[in-house]
Design a protein around this motif. Sequence first.
Motif, PDB file in Angstrom:
ATOM      1  N   CYS A   1       0.830  -1.198   0.000  1.00 14.84           N
ATOM      2  CA  CYS A   1       0.000   0.000   0.000  1.00 14.84           C
ATOM      3  C   CYS A   1       0.868   1.252   0.000  1.00 14.84           C
ATOM      4  CB  CYS A   1      -0.916  -0.015   1.219  1.00 14.84           C
ATOM      5  SG  CYS A   1      -1.879   1.485   1.432  1.00 14.84           S
ATOM      6  N   SER A   2       0.409   2.293  -0.709  1.00 19.53           N
ATOM      7  CA  SER A   2       1.195   3.520  -0.805  1.00 19.53           C
ATOM      8  C   SER A   2       0.758   4.599   0.176  1.00 19.53           C
ATOM      9  CB  SER A   2       1.122   4.088  -2.233  1.00 19.53           C
ATOM     10  OG  SER A   2      -0.205   4.479  -2.530  1.00 19.53           O
ATOM     11  N   CYS A   3      -0.162   4.299   1.098  1.00 18.85           N
ATOM     12  CA  CYS A   3      -0.487   5.301   2.106  1.00 18.85           C
ATOM     13  C   CYS A   3       0.770   5.553   2.947  1.00 18.85           C
ATOM     14  CB  CYS A   3      -1.658   4.868   2.983  1.00 18.85           C
ATOM     15  SG  CYS A   3      -1.290   3.644   4.262  1.00 18.85           S
ATOM     16  N   THR A   4       0.848   6.712   3.570  1.00 22.52           N
ATOM     17  CA  THR A   4       2.087   7.096   4.234  1.00 22.52           C
ATOM     18  C   THR A   4       2.465   6.163   5.377  1.00 22.52           C
ATOM     19  OG1 THR A   4       0.793   8.686   5.524  1.00 22.52           O
ATOM     20  CG2 THR A   4       1.969   9.517   3.609  1.00 22.52           C
ATOM     21  N   LEU A   5       1.482   5.632   6.107  1.00 24.60           N
ATOM     22  CA  LEU A   5       1.792   4.721   7.203  1.00 24.60           C
ATOM     23  C   LEU A   5       2.425   3.445   6.676  1.00 24.60           C
ATOM     24  CD1 LEU A   5       1.687   3.896  10.191  1.00 24.60           C
ATOM     25  CD2 LEU A   5      -0.637   3.049   9.787  1.00 24.60           C
TER      26      LEU A   5
ATOM     27  N   GLY B   1      -6.411   5.813   1.279  1.00 20.39           N
ATOM     28  CA  GLY B   1      -6.406   7.255   1.465  1.00 20.39           C
ATOM     29  C   GLY B   1      -5.083   7.746   2.019  1.00 20.39           C
ATOM     30  N   GLN B   2      -4.690   8.927   1.621  1.00 18.31           N
ATOM     31  CA  GLN B   2      -3.387   9.463   1.998  1.00 18.31           C
ATOM     32  C   GLN B   2      -3.447  10.281   3.283  1.00 18.31           C
ATOM     33  OE1 GLN B   2      -0.381   8.874   0.276  1.00 18.31           O
ATOM     34  NE2 GLN B   2      -1.707   7.332  -0.590  1.00 18.31           N
ATOM     35  N   ASP B   3      -2.379  10.237   4.028  1.00 16.86           N
ATOM     36  CA  ASP B   3      -2.170  11.142   5.154  1.00 16.86           C
ATOM     37  C   ASP B   3      -1.049  12.078   4.722  1.00 16.86           C
ATOM     38  OD1 ASP B   3      -3.768   9.974   7.472  1.00 16.86           O
ATOM     39  OD2 ASP B   3      -2.671   8.234   6.760  1.00 16.86           O
TER      40      ASP B   3
END
Length: 281
Positions: free
Chosen positions: A34-38, A122-124
Amino acid sequence: MEPEPTSSYDGNCHCGRYRFEVSLSARISSSFACSCTLCAKKGYLWLAIPEGALKVTRDDGCLTEYQSAAARDKFCGHCGTGVVGEHLDGPLRGHLLVNIRALQGVNPFSLEASDAIEAVAGQDTRLFEPLTAPSDPPAQHLLSCHCGNVKAELLAPLSSLQAKEDNCSSCVRNAFVGVYPNKDQVRLHGKEHTSEYQYGRKYIGLVHCKACGVNVYNTVYGPPLSVFDSVPPERKERVMAAYRKNLALQPLNVRTIENLDLESVKVEKSDEGTEGYVLGP
């Protein structure tokens, strides 16, 4: 009628305080990155598993839960290994996810190289302000854990350093992609928010944020000086020089550099595996 599982995997955080089994109908051949920041900062390689596939075999109450806008995960508060999670958005929403990096007998290098599937949640997005006074030498790169409690400033350009990744028992679990500048090229912030884990010969300390579990940097200790007592005099000066050079290094996790596309970084990979790693009782 549900088919009987044909594959079983043992999993654990590095220190072994949390252990589990995963029963599947087929061997693992792919993962979700996954490319979300976490997930990007922790280097998670997710496996979505069906209900009832996970069996916890040991739980010493060590897991810490952390939630971003995109995902929720649990990591060992002692050694920092992320083990399970859940996405709050995107194609994996609602699925129980297991971090493949915590499974024994699975080489994530092969999965990353061929079968990785990107699942964007979703992105952070956050931008951190400069951490030092204008009179200080400027930072070329800012590194941060996800929650922002732990940060580091790299004063040298990343392009001047060699990025390395191996799949030893600890690095495979925390997905550490390292660069090794000297300590005078780095400024660390938020040490009071970290927890350090040492194992084996304790030559290095693995440091993670207590709140979000992200590994921004490590600490080098090296062997005690007594190990050099038996070194022949004609070799001792050279050996001690190498020892002092090693102690002067400040390992940093490239994954935690803000606004960095890791795919743009040339990473030297060492596929040596986890030989010698023994999980305690």
